[in-house]
Design a protein around this motif. Sequence first.
Motif, PDB file in Angstrom:
ATOM      1  N   THR A   1      27.441  13.653  11.780  1.00  0.00           N
ATOM      2  CA  THR A   1      27.991  14.684  10.903  1.00  0.00           C
ATOM      3  C   THR A   1      29.498  14.809  11.087  1.00  0.00           C
ATOM      4  O   THR A   1      30.249  14.919  10.114  1.00  0.00           O
ATOM      5  CB  THR A   1      27.292  16.029  11.182  1.00  0.00           C
ATOM      6  OG1 THR A   1      25.905  15.890  10.865  1.00  0.00           O
ATOM      7  CG2 THR A   1      27.880  17.139  10.343  1.00  0.00           C
TER       8      THR A   1
ATOM      9  N   GLN B   1      23.783  19.420   5.185  1.00  0.00           N
ATOM     10  CA  GLN B   1      22.447  19.312   5.750  1.00  0.00           C
ATOM     11  C   GLN B   1      21.522  20.383   5.177  1.00  0.00           C
ATOM     12  O   GLN B   1      20.360  20.147   4.951  1.00  0.00           O
ATOM     13  CB  GLN B   1      22.559  19.483   7.267  1.00  0.00           C
ATOM     14  CG  GLN B   1      21.731  18.510   8.035  1.00  0.00           C
ATOM     15  CD  GLN B   1      22.244  18.378   9.467  1.00  0.00           C
ATOM     16  OE1 GLN B   1      23.426  18.289   9.718  1.00  0.00           O
ATOM     17  NE2 GLN B   1      21.328  18.369  10.412  1.00  0.00           N
TER      18      GLN B   1
ATOM     19  N   ASP C   1      24.511  14.575   3.886  1.00  0.00           N
ATOM     20  CA  ASP C   1      24.102  14.720   5.279  1.00  0.00           C
ATOM     21  C   ASP C   1      22.608  15.048   5.335  1.00  0.00           C
ATOM     22  O   ASP C   1      22.201  16.150   4.999  1.00  0.00           O
ATOM     23  CB  ASP C   1      24.936  15.822   5.950  1.00  0.00           C
ATOM     24  CG  ASP C   1      24.856  15.765   7.468  1.00  0.00           C
ATOM     25  OD1 ASP C   1      24.009  15.016   7.990  1.00  0.00           O
ATOM     26  OD2 ASP C   1      25.639  16.466   8.134  1.00  0.00           O
ATOM     27  N   GLU C   2      21.810  14.104   5.731  1.00  0.00           N
ATOM     28  CA  GLU C   2      20.354  14.249   5.831  1.00  0.00           C
ATOM     29  C   GLU C   2      19.737  14.888   4.586  1.00  0.00           C
ATOM     30  O   GLU C   2      19.126  15.954   4.658  1.00  0.00           O
ATOM     31  CB  GLU C   2      19.988  15.054   7.091  1.00  0.00           C
ATOM     32  CG  GLU C   2      20.579  14.404   8.345  1.00  0.00           C
ATOM     33  CD  GLU C   2      20.026  14.992   9.625  1.00  0.00           C
ATOM     34  OE1 GLU C   2      18.969  15.637   9.566  1.00  0.00           O
ATOM     35  OE2 GLU C   2      20.649  14.783  10.681  1.00  0.00           O
TER      36      GLU C   2
HETATM   37 MG   LIG Z   1      24.180  16.132  11.798  1.00  0.00          MG
END
Ligand SMILES: [Mg+2]
Lengths: 228, 187, 201
Positions: free
Chosen positions: A41, A81, A158-159
């Motif tokens: 990240t 995320q 992010d994810e």
């Molecule tokens: Mg992360």
Amino acid sequence: MDIHFEKVEVRFEGRTVIHPLDLTIGGRRVGIIGLNGSGKTTLARMINGLVKPSSGRVTVNGFDTVERQDEARGQSGFIFQNPQNQIILPLLREDIALGLKSRKLTKQEVTAAVDAILDRFGIKHLGDRRAHELSGGELQLAALASVLVTEPKILVMDEPTNQLDLKNRNLVEKTIRTLPEDVIVISHDLDLVAGLDRVLLVHEGRIAADGGPGEVIGLYRAMQGAKA
Amino acid sequence: MATRDLVLSALFAAIIVALGLVPPIMLGFIPVPITAQSLGVMLAGVVLGAKRGTISVLLVLVLAAIGLPVLSGGRGGLAVFMAPTTGYLIGWVFAVLTTGYLSQLLVSHSQAGFVQTVNFFVAALFGGVIVLYVCGISYLALVTGLGFSKAFMGSLAFIPGDILKAVIAALAGRAVMVGYPLLPQRT
Amino acid sequence: MRSLHIDGNSVLHRLPAAAKLAALAVISLVLFMIDNAGFLAGAALAGLAGHVLLRISATEIWRRMRPFVLIVVVVALFTAVFNGTGEGLTAFFRLAALALFASLVTATTTTGDFIGVITRAAMPLERLGLLKARDVGLSIGLVIRFVPEILSRYEVIRDAHYARGLKPRPVSLIVPLIITTLKSADEIAAAIDARGIRSQK
Ligand SMILES: [Mg+2]
Ligand SMILES: Nc1ncnc2c1ncn2[C@@H]1O[C@H](COP(=O)(O)OP(=O)(O)O)[C@@H](O)[C@H]1O
């Protein structure tokens, strides 16, 4: 895309999180994998100027993320995320329009742009819904719409699939595959990453591997297997 | 202002609004329900400090003024600024400013937990009770022509509850400080 | 959160919000300067008539005025007991008229129009470097956006108490509520910055 990390190091409160690294990210679709806390990240946030390198510099399509922050930010969009926190205004429509404020567009032009992006992700019916009522998959698409309406050249995610059910996960995978924008995807979803052009493996703040998905994912599996 | 401070202020304003919407919470040791919105004002001061705390309370008042029913009991609209109790509402601003300022002045990370709690209590009591009632009572006295002593008598019944809220604000403020420190304000 | 605005197309609806606010300020000054119970009663009646002309139903008028009834009556009674019936009546009609006129402005002005007025009023402050006028609208939007989110978080925390056989108490409810909420501030702020929402002139 054309992203350069030059002798970049990141320290948080005296602890080194990213060790000095030189890295060029080009091409169309790049994945980043690695263990929790390895620095994925942090690496991705630097592309958007959200994390500033403690030393060294990052340029995105030629713009330095610190000295030319606004232009550098204009190059990329970032999906966090937790998309829950990404929708800032109550109604999705208002939220998407917010990103267009700087463009000095007329009301009709803003409405047209918002409609077009909602249409592109097949979520026109969600425009007047309240952000807190949306499901995980709807939120992910809403976040995509709110970020891509400003037409960034690069999309950093992010994810994006980690809280989704299989159906929504597949939807996001398909969306990523068909996006005309260049994408950087951080993910623990190795099947998702396997479909990309290039994969970086981050380990303890260093790039441990960089290459085709098959090779890097294999290495990642072997690394974890060897420890177990 | 840093974006993070803007967001913290807005989120705390949302917490204050939400506390006006939840049913009253029962205290443990005596069977008294606590209406939590004025507690939220003290909390804004002890958690966010003077500047961000004041902004969050101002935001709540702006939302009320523009017609949203954000005050406890679903009150809102310009009429709440034209009522006999308006002084208490305006007083929130000075209450949070004082509570926040005193919290920043008195509380530090090097103090023992008990000392921190006591200092937060002093800040919440001074800002959230004394300053608040001075504002509320003055306004009531002047605007309605009741005079100070009668306005004071009319408000007396609410003071014990507000002192209890200062205790809760102090305990909560210290716990938040341990779990997610926001003071001193990073710049 | 439903706004207290009421849709319509009356003269009051079409009047600029700034003009209505200025008028309300002047009216309230006049109401405070004049001590005549008859005049104030007339003003209160005019305020009520305004609601009727806007076709606001009696139940809706009651809903809007209910929060003020108790305190207005109490203050009027207090004044009557201590300062005489005449002053009690004066206080009652004055406070009722104030609430009714304020409610008329609220009913006929949209949240968006109010935000517009506030943003323009904030421009001089922006020139002094005290704040960014556009932040006002953004902050208001953020609050409205996150109230329902916080309410559902509150329910989750309360249920977590029940699930573990604990009675919800103020401190044990409020502390996790504040911490989980404020922790999301970092990401929300990052989302705002990443989209460049505040960076533009
Ligand atoms: Mg992360
Ligand atoms: N703002 C911050 N302050 C201090 N430490 C941080 C901060 N952000 C990340 N870290 C630390 O940096 C390391 C890498 O974090 P991160 O990049 O989020 O990892 P990943 O995304 O790979 O899970 C972790 O040890 C994390 O605790």
